[in-house]
Design a protein around this motif. Structure first.
Motif, PDB file in Angstrom:
ATOM      1  N   TRP A  26      30.385  22.467  28.840  1.00 21.84           N
ATOM      2  CA  TRP A  26      29.180  22.079  29.583  1.00 21.84           C
ATOM      3  C   TRP A  26      28.468  20.931  28.876  1.00 21.84           C
ATOM      4  O   TRP A  26      28.107  19.925  29.494  1.00 21.84           O
ATOM      5  CB  TRP A  26      28.243  23.288  29.690  1.00 21.84           C
ATOM      6  CG  TRP A  26      26.956  23.006  30.400  1.00 21.84           C
ATOM      7  CD1 TRP A  26      26.741  23.019  31.752  1.00 21.84           C
ATOM      8  CD2 TRP A  26      25.697  22.663  29.794  1.00 21.84           C
ATOM      9  NE1 TRP A  26      25.425  22.712  32.025  1.00 21.84           N
ATOM     10  CE2 TRP A  26      24.762  22.488  30.846  1.00 21.84           C
ATOM     11  CE3 TRP A  26      25.274  22.504  28.474  1.00 21.84           C
ATOM     12  CZ2 TRP A  26      23.429  22.156  30.605  1.00 21.84           C
ATOM     13  CZ3 TRP A  26      23.957  22.164  28.229  1.00 21.84           C
ATOM     14  CH2 TRP A  26      23.042  21.997  29.292  1.00 21.84           C
ATOM     15  N   LYS A  27      28.300  21.036  27.555  1.00 13.25           N
ATOM     16  CA  LYS A  27      27.597  19.995  26.808  1.00 13.25           C
ATOM     17  C   LYS A  27      28.420  18.708  26.755  1.00 13.25           C
ATOM     18  O   LYS A  27      27.863  17.596  26.758  1.00 13.25           O
ATOM     19  CB  LYS A  27      27.293  20.485  25.391  1.00 13.25           C
ATOM     20  CG  LYS A  27      26.363  19.554  24.589  1.00 13.25           C
ATOM     21  CD  LYS A  27      24.982  19.473  25.217  1.00 13.25           C
ATOM     22  CE  LYS A  27      24.025  18.654  24.354  1.00 13.25           C
ATOM     23  NZ  LYS A  27      22.674  18.552  24.968  1.00 13.25           N
ATOM     24  N   ARG A  43      30.140  17.336  28.996  1.00  9.02           N
ATOM     25  CA  ARG A  43      29.980  16.520  30.206  1.00  9.02           C
ATOM     26  C   ARG A  43      28.841  15.521  30.053  1.00  9.02           C
ATOM     27  O   ARG A  43      28.869  14.440  30.644  1.00  9.02           O
ATOM     28  CB  ARG A  43      29.723  17.417  31.418  1.00  9.02           C
ATOM     29  CG  ARG A  43      30.891  18.316  31.770  1.00  9.02           C
ATOM     30  CD  ARG A  43      30.675  19.028  33.106  1.00  9.02           C
ATOM     31  NE  ARG A  43      31.481  20.242  33.142  1.00  9.02           N
ATOM     32  CZ  ARG A  43      30.998  21.465  33.188  1.00  9.02           C
ATOM     33  NH1 ARG A  43      29.675  21.650  33.219  1.00  9.02           N
ATOM     34  NH2 ARG A  43      31.787  22.510  33.215  1.00  9.02           N
ATOM     35  N   GLU A  44      27.827  15.885  29.255  1.00  3.77           N
ATOM     36  CA  GLU A  44      26.708  14.980  29.004  1.00  3.77           C
ATOM     37  C   GLU A  44      27.186  13.695  28.323  1.00  3.77           C
ATOM     38  O   GLU A  44      26.564  12.637  28.456  1.00  3.77           O
ATOM     39  CB  GLU A  44      25.675  15.702  28.130  1.00  3.77           C
ATOM     40  CG  GLU A  44      24.422  14.896  27.830  1.00  3.77           C
ATOM     41  CD  GLU A  44      23.441  15.677  26.956  1.00  3.77           C
ATOM     42  OE1 GLU A  44      22.915  15.072  26.008  1.00  3.77           O
ATOM     43  OE2 GLU A  44      23.239  16.891  27.217  1.00  3.77           O
ATOM     44  N   TYR A  45      28.304  13.805  27.612  1.00  3.12           N
ATOM     45  CA  TYR A  45      28.851  12.657  26.891  1.00  3.12           C
ATOM     46  C   TYR A  45      30.067  12.060  27.612  1.00  3.12           C
ATOM     47  O   TYR A  45      30.830  11.289  27.024  1.00  3.12           O
ATOM     48  CB  TYR A  45      29.241  13.081  25.470  1.00  3.12           C
ATOM     49  CG  TYR A  45      28.055  13.510  24.641  1.00  3.12           C
ATOM     50  CD1 TYR A  45      27.383  12.601  23.830  1.00  3.12           C
ATOM     51  CD2 TYR A  45      27.583  14.818  24.693  1.00  3.12           C
ATOM     52  CE1 TYR A  45      26.282  12.973  23.083  1.00  3.12           C
ATOM     53  CE2 TYR A  45      26.476  15.216  23.944  1.00  3.12           C
ATOM     54  CZ  TYR A  45      25.834  14.291  23.146  1.00  3.12           C
ATOM     55  OH  TYR A  45      24.733  14.671  22.404  1.00  3.12           O
ATOM     56  N   GLU A  71      27.480  28.325  33.273  1.00  3.31           N
ATOM     57  CA  GLU A  71      26.682  27.375  32.524  1.00  3.31           C
ATOM     58  C   GLU A  71      25.839  28.133  31.506  1.00  3.31           C
ATOM     59  O   GLU A  71      25.510  29.311  31.717  1.00  3.31           O
ATOM     60  CB  GLU A  71      25.769  26.576  33.459  1.00  3.31           C
ATOM     61  CG  GLU A  71      26.518  25.704  34.443  1.00  3.31           C
ATOM     62  CD  GLU A  71      25.584  25.063  35.462  1.00  3.31           C
ATOM     63  OE1 GLU A  71      25.979  24.061  36.066  1.00  3.31           O
ATOM     64  OE2 GLU A  71      24.471  25.589  35.658  1.00  3.31           O
TER      65      GLU A  71
END
Length: 432
Positions: A279-280, A282-284, A101
């Motif tokens: 990683w980013k 996954r936020e979307y 991460e």
């Protein structure tokens, strides 16, 4: 704006935070064109070297450092001196943690170190590779919390580094520079700041666009290397030389760009950047399967090289355990001393874990450096007829030009070639 006038007249003082492979060349470039430069680093050793006018990066000439110091380049570990500069350019590492991460601790620590000393009219530029939104979330938020209005009091930009250590075809000033600002005023200042030292500045509409641009550049390379690494393994099973295939395909004048296989990915950007985006994403609610698959292929290459070494020793009636193995080249790419994320070190660790005696030869890395994940109390061994004959196998992990490949071929009992250095087939050469 007063800051634009100061930049144009070269009266602006440039502060570079992080004096490594990215920050030092940038500091030298600003000094070269006539700006006063103050470098910041937590490493006292780097500061001491610069005070003596000495280079601590192999591919950066000592004469260039000495010239910059003579022109007023200074370095310090005292971040309170951030108040003295007009531009704060952040060039610190953005590694991954043990869970793959993003680790933004260096960026956060740096901005928090200078926040107490910010003043009106200053520029903050982040160059460290990171995921879209970092500049807004981690820098803009903290600056505004300190009471500054972005675009009026302080100007915040993101301009990703594009350094390629050891590449003699391009230098800091000749590589186009992408630049995005939080506001239009920030972008105007950023273009002016870099336009004084870079031949071509490429403005984009936001810091997020600039952040994702950097990730696309490196993910494009990582995905294509993953493809060709997988093709290498298929070609090997078929008894085909993948390097001959690539060279033949590269004769097509359109629609094909050659990428070359190797023992895995190294350097600060290409092995790491895909994980910043996944990683980013996954936020979307996105799962970047294609990118992650290429990462899996590339991550498996050191183990593939070691498996070819085991096969070669078995054919010679030997086991890896107890054998003496020489790894040639431990930097992540040829002709530099950069050890960041080097697959050669992973190969050394795997070989040692399996009970072999490992040594290395790399004139660019005379002494094995301190690393976060690996510890070898080793020095580079000499490469000559007598030394080659004592090893059961030689692994070419990084194909530096300084190696005598004719001697290596003649005197080595077994060669595991992960870089395609030898195109011909021979009894003592295994292509990996």
């Amino acid at each position: 704006m007063d800051i634009l006038t100061k930049i144009k007249n070269k009266d602006a003082v440039i502060g570079v935070l992080g004096l490594g492979y990215v920050g030092l060349p940038l500091a030298l470039r600003y000094s070269e064109v006539g700006f006063k430069v103050l470098g910041f680093d937590v490493d006292q050793g780097k500061v001491d070297s610069l005070a003596l006018g000495e280079s601590y990066i192999a591919h950066i000439a000592g004469a260039a450092v000495a010239s910059a110091c003579a022109n007023g380049l200074n370095a310090t570990t005292d971040f309170s001196r951030a108040a003295e500069v007009d531009a704060l350019i952040i060039c610190v590492p953005t590694p991954l943690n043990t869970y793959r991460e993003p680790d933004l601790s260096y960026v956060i620590d740096t901005i928090e170190s200078v926040i107490p000393y910010l003043r009106q009219g200053q520029i903050i530029s982040l160059e460290s590779t990171t995921y879209p939104g970092t500049t807004e979330e981690e820098i803009q938020t903290r600056v505004e919390k300190a009471g500054f209005k972005v675009g009026e009091d302080v100007y915040i930009i993101y301009s990703p580094e594009r350094e390629d250590p050891g590449n003699k075809s391009f230098s800091t000033h000749s590589i186009p520079k992408v630049c995005g600002g939080i506001t239009p005023a920030c972008l105007e200042v950023g273009v002016a700041l870099y336009g004084e030292v870079i031949d071509q500045v490429v403005p984009v509409s936001s810091t997020k666009v600039a952040e994702l641009t950097k990730l696309l550049e490196n993910i494009h390379r990582a995905v294509n290397i993953g493809l060709v690494n997988e093709m290498k393994m298929v070609a090997d099973r078929m008894g085909i030389d993948i390097f001959e295939v690539i060279d033949a395909a590269a004769t097509k004048p359109f629609g094909f760009t050659p990428f070359y296989p190797g023992p895995g990915l190294g350097g600060h950007c290409i092995p790491i950047d895909p994980f910043y985006l996944t990683w980013k994403a996954r936020e979307y609610g996105m799962h970047t399967r294609f990118i992650e698959l290429s990462g899996e292929v590339n991550s498996a290459m050191p183990e593939y090289v070691v498996s070819k070494l085991v096969d070669g020793l078995n054919e010679a009636g030997k086991s890896l355990k107890g054998s003496k193995i020489l790894v040639l080249g431990i930097a992540y790419k040829k002709n530099v001393g950069d050890m960041r994320e080097s697959p050669a070190v992973q190969i050394m660790q795997m070989i040692q874990n399996k009970g072999a005696h490992v040594a290395y030869c790399d004139p660019h890395v005379p002494v094995f450096p301190k690393m976060r994940k690996y510890e070898f109390n080793l020095k580079s061994v000499r490469l000559d007829k007598e030394s080659l004959e004592i090893y059961d196998a030689v692994v070419i992990a990084t194909n530096h030009d300084c190696f005598d490949y004719d001697l290596i071929k003649e005197k080595s009992l077994l060669i595991v070639d992960s870089r395609g250095q030898y195109r011909e087939f021979a009894n003592n050469i295994i292509k990996a």
